[in-house]
Write an enzyme that holds these catalytic residues in place. Structure first.
Site, PDB file in Angstrom:
ATOM      1  CE  LYS A  21      70.945 -49.708 -26.753  1.00 33.01           C
ATOM      2  NZ  LYS A  21      69.806 -49.419 -27.645  1.00 33.01           N
ATOM      3  NE  ARG A 133      70.538 -48.478 -37.291  1.00 35.75           N
ATOM      4  CZ  ARG A 133      70.556 -48.972 -36.050  1.00 35.75           C
ATOM      5  NH1 ARG A 133      71.383 -48.476 -35.154  1.00 35.75           N
ATOM      6  NH2 ARG A 133      69.743 -49.926 -35.708  1.00 35.75           N
ATOM      7  NE  ARG A 161      71.443 -53.018 -36.509  1.00 35.20           N
ATOM      8  CZ  ARG A 161      71.548 -52.655 -35.238  1.00 35.20           C
ATOM      9  NH1 ARG A 161      72.450 -51.748 -34.884  1.00 35.20           N
ATOM     10  NH2 ARG A 161      70.765 -53.167 -34.321  1.00 35.20           N
ATOM     11  NE  ARG A 172      66.290 -53.991 -33.325  1.00 40.65           N
ATOM     12  CZ  ARG A 172      66.875 -53.006 -34.014  1.00 40.65           C
ATOM     13  NH1 ARG A 172      66.560 -52.798 -35.277  1.00 40.65           N
ATOM     14  NH2 ARG A 172      67.780 -52.248 -33.443  1.00 40.65           N
TER      15      ARG A 172
HETATM   16  P1  AP5 Z   1      72.287 -45.683 -32.497  1.00 41.28           P
HETATM   17  O1  AP5 Z   1      73.310 -44.898 -31.766  1.00 41.28           O
HETATM   18  O2  AP5 Z   1      72.766 -46.769 -33.407  1.00 41.28           O
HETATM   19  O3  AP5 Z   1      71.193 -46.244 -31.475  1.00 41.28           O
HETATM   20  P2  AP5 Z   1      71.222 -47.522 -30.571  1.00 41.28           P
HETATM   21  O4  AP5 Z   1      70.464 -47.199 -29.341  1.00 41.28           O
HETATM   22  O5  AP5 Z   1      72.619 -48.046 -30.417  1.00 41.28           O
HETATM   23  O6  AP5 Z   1      70.330 -48.474 -31.493  1.00 41.28           O
HETATM   24  P3  AP5 Z   1      70.521 -49.975 -31.954  1.00 41.28           P
HETATM   25  O7  AP5 Z   1      69.442 -50.220 -32.954  1.00 41.28           O
HETATM   26  O8  AP5 Z   1      71.930 -50.261 -32.396  1.00 41.28           O
HETATM   27  O9  AP5 Z   1      70.251 -50.696 -30.588  1.00 41.28           O
HETATM   28  P4  AP5 Z   1      69.756 -52.095 -30.307  1.00 41.28           P
HETATM   29  O10 AP5 Z   1      69.817 -52.128 -28.829  1.00 41.28           O
HETATM   30  O11 AP5 Z   1      68.448 -52.470 -30.901  1.00 41.28           O
HETATM   31  O12 AP5 Z   1      70.790 -53.012 -31.120  1.00 41.28           O
HETATM   32  P5  AP5 Z   1      72.141 -53.759 -30.723  1.00 41.28           P
HETATM   33  O13 AP5 Z   1      73.101 -53.500 -31.804  1.00 41.28           O
HETATM   34  O14 AP5 Z   1      72.546 -53.493 -29.318  1.00 41.28           O
HETATM   35  O15 AP5 Z   1      71.374 -44.638 -33.314  1.00 41.28           O
HETATM   36  C1  AP5 Z   1      70.335 -45.095 -34.171  1.00 41.28           C
HETATM   37  C2  AP5 Z   1      70.189 -44.110 -35.347  1.00 41.28           C
HETATM   38  O16 AP5 Z   1      69.758 -42.840 -34.849  1.00 41.28           O
HETATM   39  C3  AP5 Z   1      71.506 -43.855 -36.098  1.00 41.28           C
HETATM   40  O17 AP5 Z   1      71.237 -43.671 -37.461  1.00 41.28           O
HETATM   41  C4  AP5 Z   1      72.039 -42.559 -35.462  1.00 41.28           C
HETATM   42  O18 AP5 Z   1      72.848 -41.827 -36.332  1.00 41.28           O
HETATM   43  C5  AP5 Z   1      70.737 -41.827 -35.123  1.00 41.28           C
HETATM   44  N1  AP5 Z   1      70.835 -40.992 -33.930  1.00 41.28           N
HETATM   45  C6  AP5 Z   1      71.473 -41.287 -32.754  1.00 41.28           C
HETATM   46  N2  AP5 Z   1      71.322 -40.291 -31.870  1.00 41.28           N
HETATM   47  C7  AP5 Z   1      70.529 -39.347 -32.480  1.00 41.28           C
HETATM   48  C8  AP5 Z   1      70.007 -38.076 -32.061  1.00 41.28           C
HETATM   49  N3  AP5 Z   1      70.265 -37.579 -30.824  1.00 41.28           N
HETATM   50  N4  AP5 Z   1      69.260 -37.377 -32.937  1.00 41.28           N
HETATM   51  C9  AP5 Z   1      69.004 -37.875 -34.180  1.00 41.28           C
HETATM   52  N5  AP5 Z   1      69.474 -39.070 -34.639  1.00 41.28           N
HETATM   53  C10 AP5 Z   1      70.229 -39.800 -33.801  1.00 41.28           C
HETATM   54  O19 AP5 Z   1      71.672 -55.291 -30.752  1.00 41.28           O
HETATM   55  C11 AP5 Z   1      71.296 -55.915 -31.970  1.00 41.28           C
HETATM   56  C12 AP5 Z   1      70.839 -57.335 -31.688  1.00 41.28           C
HETATM   57  O20 AP5 Z   1      71.917 -58.096 -31.105  1.00 41.28           O
HETATM   58  C13 AP5 Z   1      69.694 -57.491 -30.682  1.00 41.28           C
HETATM   59  O21 AP5 Z   1      68.419 -57.327 -31.277  1.00 41.28           O
HETATM   60  C14 AP5 Z   1      69.927 -58.926 -30.180  1.00 41.28           C
HETATM   61  O22 AP5 Z   1      69.473 -59.870 -31.112  1.00 41.28           O
HETATM   62  C15 AP5 Z   1      71.442 -59.002 -30.107  1.00 41.28           C
HETATM   63  N6  AP5 Z   1      71.976 -58.594 -28.798  1.00 41.28           N
HETATM   64  C16 AP5 Z   1      72.829 -57.549 -28.547  1.00 41.28           C
HETATM   65  N7  AP5 Z   1      73.106 -57.466 -27.235  1.00 41.28           N
HETATM   66  C17 AP5 Z   1      72.428 -58.471 -26.638  1.00 41.28           C
HETATM   67  C18 AP5 Z   1      72.300 -58.894 -25.283  1.00 41.28           C
HETATM   68  N8  AP5 Z   1      72.936 -58.251 -24.273  1.00 41.28           N
HETATM   69  N9  AP5 Z   1      71.493 -59.945 -24.999  1.00 41.28           N
HETATM   70  C19 AP5 Z   1      70.847 -60.608 -25.995  1.00 41.28           C
HETATM   71  N10 AP5 Z   1      70.924 -60.263 -27.300  1.00 41.28           N
HETATM   72  C20 AP5 Z   1      71.713 -59.197 -27.624  1.00 41.28           C
END
Ligand code: AP5
Length: 230
Positions: A21, A133, A161, A172
């Site tokens: 994402k 990552r 992270r 998660r």
């Molecule tokens: P990446 O692009 O970082 O993936 P992502 O889907 O953004 O993964 P996240 O782990 O950041 O998502 P998340 O939803 O768990 O965390 P968030 O930060 O929103 O890619 C991941 C890896 O794969 C990278 O190394 C990348 O290079 C690689 N990659 C990407 N695409 C690829 C491909 N096509 N092929 C190969 N490799 C690839 O949230 C973190 C925390 O914040 C949550 O757990 C929660 O505690 C809190 N939080 C955030 N938003 C909310 C909300 N709305 N409500 C409540 N709590 C929230």
């Protein structure tokens, strides 16, 4: 693909942890000159800055649980009031629960349709991606494969992270299935909902996403005429 000039491009990226994402939201936002609004980044910046929000959210994030709906809805409502979102935005990480999705619909009233993209990736691939990552400890950017120890953007040290440990990641994913997966059903009947195969090279995903979002947005524009506040 050409977009209708007057329609705001309001994009929501859905998908489990590690689906891509953040990676794809960054690319799409840059290409279409839209603000990328990542709730995970907003929270991590607050933790790093030691603000009241960051202090309150840190333990929840480190445990892989969700920060409360009221807090998150307040953050996003305030952010979407800023003028830079009038032509559209890319939301990454919000909504994550049905109450957040319902609140977003209320916030969006009169602002044009949401294009919702669900990035689909098998769980074993997600686990591998998150185990591998590394991010920059200073600016937070995801490390590229060619960066070995330092960030290619700001020179900061690369770190893991705090919520990417294997047991936290499994937690998660459970939270995702319990809290976030139901919002795929919430959106899936809408004409502007699209699914994307995220288990392809990043550039292939970017191309598929760009086509899908622009096509969904164009078809919304050619549907029944609705007032869009710009
Ligand atoms: P990446 O692009 O970082 O993936 P992502 O889907 O953004 O993964 P996240 O782990 O950041 O998502 P998340 O939803 O768990 O965390 P968030 O930060 O929103 O890619 C991941 C890896 O794969 C990278 O190394 C990348 O290079 C690689 N990659 C990407 N695409 C690829 C491909 N096509 N092929 C190969 N490799 C690839 O949230 C973190 C925390 O914040 C949550 O757990 C929660 O505690 C809190 N939080 C955030 N938003 C909310 C909300 N709305 N409500 C409540 N709590 C929230």
């Amino acid at each position: 693909m050409t977009l209708p000039p007057t329609l705001a491009l309001n994009v929501v990226m859905l998908g489990p942890p590690g689906a891509g994402k953040g990676t794809q939201a960054e690319r799409f936002a840059r290409t279409h000159a839209l603000p990328k609004i990542s709730t995970g980044d907003i929270l991590r910046e607050a933790v790093q800055a030691g603000t009241a929000l960051g202090r309150a959210a840190k333990a929840t994030m480190d445990a892989g649980e969700l920060v409360g709906d009221d807090v998150m809805i307040g953050i996003v409502r305030e952010r979407l009031e800023r003028p830079d979102t009038r032509a559209g935005f890319v939301l990454d990480g919000f909504p994550r629960t049905v109450p957040q999705a319902t609140a977003l619909d209320a916030i969006m009233d009169g602002r044009g349709p949401l294009v919702v993209v669900d990035i689909v990736v098998p769980e074993d691939v997600l686990l591998r991606r998150l185990a591998a990552r590394r991010i920059c400890g200073s600016c937070g950017v995801n490390a590229l494969i060619e960066w070995t120890t330092t960030c290619g953007v700001c020179g900061g040290a690369l770190i893991t992270r705090t919520d990417d440990g294997i047991e936290i990641v499994r937690g998660r994913l459970k939270v995702y299935h319990r809290e976030t997966r139901p919002i795929v059903e919430f959106y899936s009947g809408r004409p502007t909902f699209r699914m994307i195969d995220g288990n392809q090279p990043p550039d292939v995903v970017t191309g598929a996403m760009d086509r899908a979002i622009c096509e969904a947005s164009s078809s919304a524009a050619s549907g029944p005429v609705k007032e869009v506040r710009l």
